[in-house]
Every structure is written in C-alpha cells, then in structure tokens.
Design an enzyme around this catalytic site. Structure first.
Site, mmCIF file in Angstrom:
data_model
loop_
_atom_site.group_PDB
_atom_site.id
_atom_site.type_symbol
_atom_site.label_atom_id
_atom_site.label_comp_id
_atom_site.label_asym_id
_atom_site.label_seq_id
_atom_site.Cartn_x
_atom_site.Cartn_y
_atom_site.Cartn_z
ATOM 1 N N CYS A 30 0.833 -1.196 0.000
ATOM 2 C CA CYS A 30 0.000 0.000 0.000
ATOM 3 C C CYS A 30 0.864 1.239 0.000
ATOM 4 O O CYS A 30 2.082 1.173 -0.117
ATOM 5 C CB CYS A 30 -0.894 0.007 1.226
ATOM 6 N N CYS A 33 3.854 1.519 2.431
ATOM 7 C CA CYS A 33 5.101 0.873 2.044
ATOM 8 C C CYS A 33 5.894 1.774 1.103
ATOM 9 O O CYS A 33 7.114 1.880 1.214
ATOM 10 C CB CYS A 33 4.831 -0.450 1.343
ATOM 11 N N ASP A 438 2.788 -35.747 -11.295
ATOM 12 C CA ASP A 438 4.043 -36.241 -10.776
ATOM 13 C C ASP A 438 3.827 -36.361 -9.261
ATOM 14 O O ASP A 438 2.911 -35.762 -8.719
ATOM 15 C CB ASP A 438 5.143 -35.227 -11.096
ATOM 16 N N ASP A 621 6.954 -31.007 -11.347
ATOM 17 C CA ASP A 621 7.868 -29.964 -10.898
ATOM 18 C C ASP A 621 9.328 -30.262 -11.183
ATOM 19 O O ASP A 621 10.156 -29.382 -11.133
ATOM 20 C CB ASP A 621 7.714 -29.747 -9.393
ATOM 21 N N ASP A 625 10.654 -34.011 -15.130
ATOM 22 C CA ASP A 625 9.308 -33.838 -15.677
ATOM 23 C C ASP A 625 9.291 -32.890 -16.867
ATOM 24 O O ASP A 625 8.314 -32.838 -17.603
ATOM 25 C CB ASP A 625 8.361 -33.254 -14.610
#
Lengths: 758, 51
Positions: A30, A33, A438, A621, A625
């Site tokens: 916001c 920050c 997986d 992941d 794969d």
C-alpha cells in the site's frame, strides 16, 4: 574467507553519471510501504532518487555508485523491512511497455476522434428529421472527414501492420477484414461526401477502431501483467552461486554469470546452482527435484551433481562442466527438444473464427454487389451496399469476444494463485480430460513432515526442535517445523553427522544413527516407517527417532476426488520407488500409478494417452518432468519447481495446496464456454444486421447502434468469468483472499527463504 | 447558423486540449503505476515538514 555479493551485472549506467538498478521488492502492499521505502532510501545522501511502482512491485534506484555498492542498497532495504531482489531489466520487458503505451496513445486519439465525430453525426441524424439544409450537412461531413482521416491513419496502425504482415505471409487473421472494413468505410464516406450524399460512415469507422483498440489494449495489459508477475517471481528465486576465486575469496554471482570451468562452493542446505562434477568434499544430495527419488544420494569427489538438487550434509566444491552427452541432463535436453518439435501447433479460438469468418464476410459483400448489379441498381449503388455490408459485419464484437474473456479469466486465475504464461493456455486447459500428476513435490509438499509425531511427547519434541533449528539439514528442518522451534540452541556442528549442544548440563545430539548411538532404535523405526527418512535424538539416556515423510499437500485427496467426480481421468507417474508411490496412490483413493519412470517413459505414457484420444494435463515440478511437461497438451508446475520445468509449463501455481490446479481447469472451462457464447452472439448479431445491410436499409445510425450494442453485450458477458461455481471444497489458505500481486509475491518469497542462502 | 463557426472550432479545440493533456500525461509516465498514484495522493508525508 571473505564473502562478496557481486550485483554489478544488474546495474546500468545511463548518460548522466548515476547508476540505475531495478529491484523487485517483496511485501509492498500500500501507500505506507511506498513512503517507508522511498523515505528510508532518501536518507542516504548518495541515492539520487528511489521510486516504487506499486502496480508491478518494483523499485528503481538511481544513485552515485562511487560511494555505495549495489549490495549495500539491498542491505538497507532489508533493514527497513523490505527484502529486495535485483531485477534484470531486459529488452522484452521494455518492449512490452513501449507497445502498451503505443496502444494507449492510439486509443486516446481514437476516443478523441470518436467523440467529436459523433457530436457531428448525431446532429446530422437528427437533422434528417428537422430539415437540416444540405449545405450544413455537407459541412458537417467535411469536418468529420477532416477529423476521421488523420485519426484512422494514426490509430489504425496496430491493425494495418498486423494485417499487412498476415497478407505477406499468405495467412489470414482478424485484422485483415478489420483493416479492409475501416479503410473502405472511410474511402466510401469521402466519395459520398464529395457527391453530397445523405449518409457518411466516418463515425462507424472510428468507433470500430475505438472498440477494437480497447480489446487489443486489454489483451496487451493482461499479457504484460502476467509477464510482470512471472518476471518478479523469477527475480526473487534467481539463484545465485558462490564462486570460489583462486585467492580463497567467495563471490556470490547470479547463476547466469557463472562460466564453464568455474569452481563453485555449495554449503549444506544450499541448492546446487549448476551442473558440475564434485571436485572436493563428500556429502549427500537430495535429488528429488531432479529425479523424483526421495532417498538421498551419496556423492563424493568426481561425482556428477545437477542443478536443482539440495546439498544435505557437507560443503562441496563443484567444478562447472558443460553438459555431457550421456548424462541425465543431456538426455533430458534431448527429450525436451524432441517433445517440443512434436508439440502440435494449437490454433487459438479467435484465429479459428477469423479463418471461417473473413472469407464468408468477403464473399457476402461480393455477392450483394453482384446481386444489386444484376438487379439493375447501377454499379455505384451496388458498391455502396457492398461496403455497407463490410462495415456492418466488421468483427467488432468478434474482436472483443476472446480477449475480454481472457482478461477477466486471467484475473480469476490470479486470485486462484495461478499464473499463466500465455493467452492460449486458457483454451488448452479447457479441453483437458485426463490429468497426470508427478508425485514428489507436486502431490507431496517439497518439505518433509514428521510421520511419528503422535508418538512423541512435547518436551522431547521441543528439545529436538531447538537443536534442529540450528541446522539447515532438510530432515532437521522438518523437525524444527513440527516443533515450531524458533530459537536455535548454541550448537556445535559435526558436518555430515549432526549437531550437538549442552542442554541442562547434558550433551544433546541430533543426527545420524551412529552419531546418536541409536542403531537399534533406527532399525526399529525403519521397519515401522519403511518410506521415511530417519533422524535421531540422544539426550543422556533418552533416545528418540524421528521419521520424516513426504507429506501430501493438505487438499490433494479432495482435489483428486473432485477431478474424478467431474469425470477426469487421474493418474500418477513418478520417478520414485514403487512402495512410496503406491502408498500415495492409495491415500488418494487408489488411483492408477506408474513408478520408477524415467523421463522417456513419462513421455511414452503421455503419447499413449494422446493416441487414445485424451487431452492430457501434466502437473509436475522436477527436472525429469520437463520433457513430459512439454509433451503434454497443457502443463502446470508448482512455484517450487526446477527452472527447466517451470520454463516449459504453461502455468505456474503458488502456495502449498493443490486447489489451484482444480480451479485453473474450472476457470478455463468456464472461460471457453463464455468465449464460445460471445462468438455465437456475434454470429447471431450478424444474422440480424447483414440482411438489413444487403437490402440497402442500413443507415449509419443503425450501424453505430448495432456495433456498440453488441460490443457492450459481449464485454458484459465476459465479466461472468470472474467467479467459478463449484471451485472445490478444500480451498487452501493460499487460494483464498489474496490480492493478485500479494499472492504472486509472498509465496515466492516463502519459496526463496526455504532455499535459504547463507 | 453563424454560431457554428464559433462552436465547432470551440468544441474541437476543447477535445484537442483533452487529447494533448492525455498524451502529455502518458509521456510523463503518469500511466506507469496507476495503483501507486492513488496512494501517493492520500499520503501524509508532506504534513511532517510543516510541523
């Protein structure tokens, strides 16, 4: 041994003498920050400017780098409470921004033209009833032409360019009929005005451009926003490597700056950043991200290690090697190349519609021209009618039908913690009927869970927790998490064996069987938990063994059950041992599985499924794969995945629950339904409007009303993609109530802190 | 109908002014961060210096 973080590759030196660096800042939410960061950095005198961009969570710092090192800026931000990550501002990022601003400029100009021409057109239309004199009408038409000609020339460029490109390459896209329609409308109107005719279509031409530009801009913004989030995540996870210099210094560099032949230091708990051979040291590595195998592999001098595996017990020196043929990585890269070559090119819905639509429209216009000529209407009247047909059928709603849904659906995806890599991901996800998971890191969480928690009393767990909190060993981390231990004990490390601390006057040890002198207890625990990894605790005469298991994602069972209830085929293909995979498959409701599958076997299975007519979604992941992800019709990866896997997934999901996978498929299905509805709506609209145009009854007023009416209807219908009914029961904490930006960033940071740099 | 000679250029001029304002704000990067701009407007930073 000194340790320097070298960020020079992220710093740019534009003219003016100051250094400029772009950073991705974590936790900016916001205005507070923004103020905290900008004011905090402004205190430093050598920092010339610091500006936060809240929309993409980035910070641009301009400073005098003769006084301040880039690393010190990161430290300052960390001290303020906003960890930041250097961001390589590459070409493609700035090109996206330039393209978006170009579209915005075109849109602004078109809106200006549209409003002013409409002002004149409405006067002309009402003038038809109130006996406006022909001179005034002509005057108004000429002013409209004066506005429309430059506006069309300026704002039409995105469509003209793309149409020209398509025609040159002999293809057909939606921009060809758009360009033709707009140009003919303007041309005809000029000729008509010249001849003092009653009707001119300047307003239609510009309105068409306005609506289509809005669609084009939405499309571009969606793309840029997804790319921003993806780039941010990449920057936050950007692995650095500790390069060991000949003089013994350690320099932390971005992995991209590591060259073949460099020597790299890998501390226990670190992820191995590059592929290489172990030059010095002996340790165990967790290769679950590489092979799916959950049992640690022992490596010693001369052994090959792969990027993505985690060094478990001892410091290693790794010499970076080129990928060698015959190694695992070489094999995976080869498979990946093959899979990418074989990937069938997917034709997006909008292009399919364009291919059908454009010839049909052009044929209709031609036929109405010939028809009127044959009916003896004179070639000029016939031409005007034909062009009116083209203007009326110009795919205004069609141009919005798909991008409007994509924008709304990608917003819904964001809220469901899914980040897509491209627009056609939605359509491909929607067609899926079989899902292949997986196991390691996908169905299970990347971090272990204490399996025998129930047998442990609280003080023992707390004792183990304080010891474990001081270690970076993955098993110790699982114990520390279970004990929720925050304050580590002052321990002495025995590399490769365990940690020891004196607690209540007695030495307490956490570590291997031999280290804790608990070989018998380990053997007993191994019988009871055959799939778990074990770590022991000894405190005086107290001996306890902790069994750490791969934990299923909390909602995995519900998500799988829901998928099966909806009629999807579900199966597991894992590189892990049979016993482990079998137990997971049983827990998920006895779904089919294949274990110890090599990357090539995963691909073979996917091809078999595709040959049987299934459309396959692969969720995985690991490095192993990656080829399967590329071979599947569409693929998803968790954010913790290996880089290679993430790069080949069509979308990435965040958080520790599996619900995003279910939501992604449901949102995609709904989105495709809405896209089809929109396309059909455009077709029906044409069915009504085209006969009017062919009959020569369409006036500019009818064209304007029909065009804006259909566009608004299509856009409103697209908004329905925002919510999905029946989005699974087990919505995990990460899947709910997160603003898109925050959702995208914080889990990334979590993933990063798990990787814990020293 | 002489009024048209004033009103139409006036209308076009106003529209052009709006367009130029838009192009200027786009050029000066005011559209780069639409979220942040909203927050900056209500920021209280400038109050500290007065006290």
């Amino acid at each position: 041994m000194t340790h320097i973080r070298d960020l020079s590759s992220f710093v740019q030196h534009p003219a003016g003498g100051n250094a400029v660096m772009d950073l991705v800042v974590d936790g900016v939410k916001c205005g507070g920050c923004i103020g905290a960061i900008e004011r905090g950095l402004a205190k430093e005198s050598s920092i010339r400017s610091a500006r936060v961009n809240l929309a993409n969570k980035r910070l641009r710092v301009e400073w005098d780098d003769t006084f301040l090192k880039p690393d010190e800026i990161l430290q300052k931000l960390e001290a303020i409470g906003y960890p930041a990550f250097p961001f390589a501002n590459n070409d493609s990022v700035s090109r996206e921004a330039v393209e978006e601003r170009f579209l915005l400029r075109c849109l602004g100009v078109a809106a200006f033209g549209m409003m002013n021409i409409m002002l004149l057109s409405v006067s002309v239309w009402s003038g038809h009833d109130t006996n406006m004199s022909p001179e005034v009408r002509d005057f108004f038409h000429w002013i409209s032409a004066l506005i429309a000609l430059p506006v069309v020339a300026y704002s039409g460029r995105p469509f003209f360019r793309s149409a020209l490109k398509a025609i040159r390459s002999g293809a057909m896209n939606m921009d060809v009929p758009i360009t033709l329609g707009v140009l003919l409308a303007v041309l005809m109107s000029v000729v008509e005005t010249w001849q003092h005719a009653e009707n001119a279509y300047f307003d239609s031409a510009v309105m068409l451009l306005l609506f289509l530009l809005a669609g084009r801009l939405l499309d571009q913004q969606m793309r840029r926003r997804t790319r921003d989030v993806a780039n941010n995540l990449q920057a936050m996870q950007a692995d650095t490597a500790c390069k060991l210099l000949p003089d013994g210094q350690v320099r932390e560099l971005p992995v991209a700056d590591i060259r073949i032949g460099d020597l790299v230091l890998v501390r226990p708990g670190d992820r191995v950043p590059v592929d290489g051979k172990v030059e010095y040291g002996a340790s165990e590595v967790d290769q679950s991200l590489v092979t799916g195998e959950t049992v640690y592999a022992a490596v010693a001098s001369g052994a090959q290690v792969y990027a993505g595996s985690i060094n478990v017990s001892n410091t290693l020196h790794v010499r970076v090697t080129a990928e060698g043929a015959g190694t695992l990585l070489g094999e995976i890269k080869q498979l990946l190349r093959n899979a990418l070559e074989q990937r069938s090119s997917y034709v997006a819905l909008a292009d399919k519609a364009a291919r059908l639509y454009a010839p049909l429209v052009h044929a209709t216009a031609l036929l109405s021209f010939l028809g009127w000529v044959l009916a003896g209407a004179g070639w000029q009247t016939s031409l005007i009618t034909a062009i009116t047909v083209l203007i009326i059928t110009c795919p205004c709603a069609l141009g919005l039908a798909v991008p409007a849904v994509q924008v709304v659906a990608s917003g819904a995806m964001f809220r469901a913690s899914v980040i897509m890599n491209g627009g056609d991901t939605l359509e491909r996800l929607a067609g899926v009927d079989h899902i292949v998971f997986d196991k390691t890191g996908t169905l299970t969480l990347p971090d272990g869970r204490l399996a025998n928690r129930g047998e442990l009393d609280e003080p023992t767990l707390q004792l183990a927790g304080t010891l474990a909190a001081a270690s970076k060993h993955p098993l110790a981390r699982a114990v520390a998490t279970a004990a929720q231990a925050k304050t580590p004990a002052a321990v002495r490390e025995f590399p490769g064996r365990g940690v020891e601390a004196v607690i209540a006057g007695v030495p307490a040890r956490l570590g291997s069987a031999e280290f804790c002198d608990a070989v018998d207890a380990f053997a007993a625990a191994a019988r009871r938990y055959p799939e778990a990894s074990l770590i022991g605790l000894r405190h005086g005469s107290l001996v306890k063994v902790f069994a750490v298991e791969q934990a299923l994602r909390s909602d995995a069972a519900e998500v799988v059950a829901e998928f099966r209830r909806l009629g999807f085929g579900v199966e597991i293909i894992s590189g892990d041992r049979e016993a482990t995979v079998r137990s997971i498959a049983l827990q998920l409701g006895d779904i089919p599985f294949r274990s110890a599958a090599k990357p090539a076997e995963k691909i073979a299975r996917l091809h078999a499924l595709k040959a049987a007519g299934h459309r396959v979604l692969m969720v995985g992941d690991g490095l192993n794969d990656a080829p399967a992800l590329a071979a599947a019709d569409v693929s998803l990866s968790p954010i913790t995945a290996a880089h290679l896997a993430q790069a080949h997934a069509d979308a990435v999901f965040l958080g520790s629950s599996l619900t995003p996978v279910l939501k992604a498929v449901l949102i995609a299905r709904k989105a495709r339904r809405l896209m089809l509805q929109n396309l059909w709506f455009s077709v029906i609209y044409n069915f009504i409007a085209v006969p009017l145009a062919i009959a020569g009854l369409a006036t500019p007023l009818i064209a304007a009303a029909a065009m804006s009416g259909s566009s608004v209807a299509v856009t409103l219908n697209s908004l329905r993609a925002r919510s999905v009914r029946n989005a699974g029961h087990g919505a995990g904490p990460s899947a709910t109530a997160l603003s898109p930006g925050a959702a995208a960033l914080s889990p990334g940071a979590a993933a990063l802190s798990q990787r814990a740099a020293p | 109908m002489n009024i048209l000679l004033y009103l139409i250029p006036l209308a076009l001029g106003l529209g052009l002014a709006g367009l130029l304002a838009f192009l200027w704000s786009l050029h000066s990067h005011q559209f780069d961060d639409l979220e942040g701009a909203g927050w900056r407007a209500i920021s209280d930073d400038d109050l500290d210096t007065k006290q």
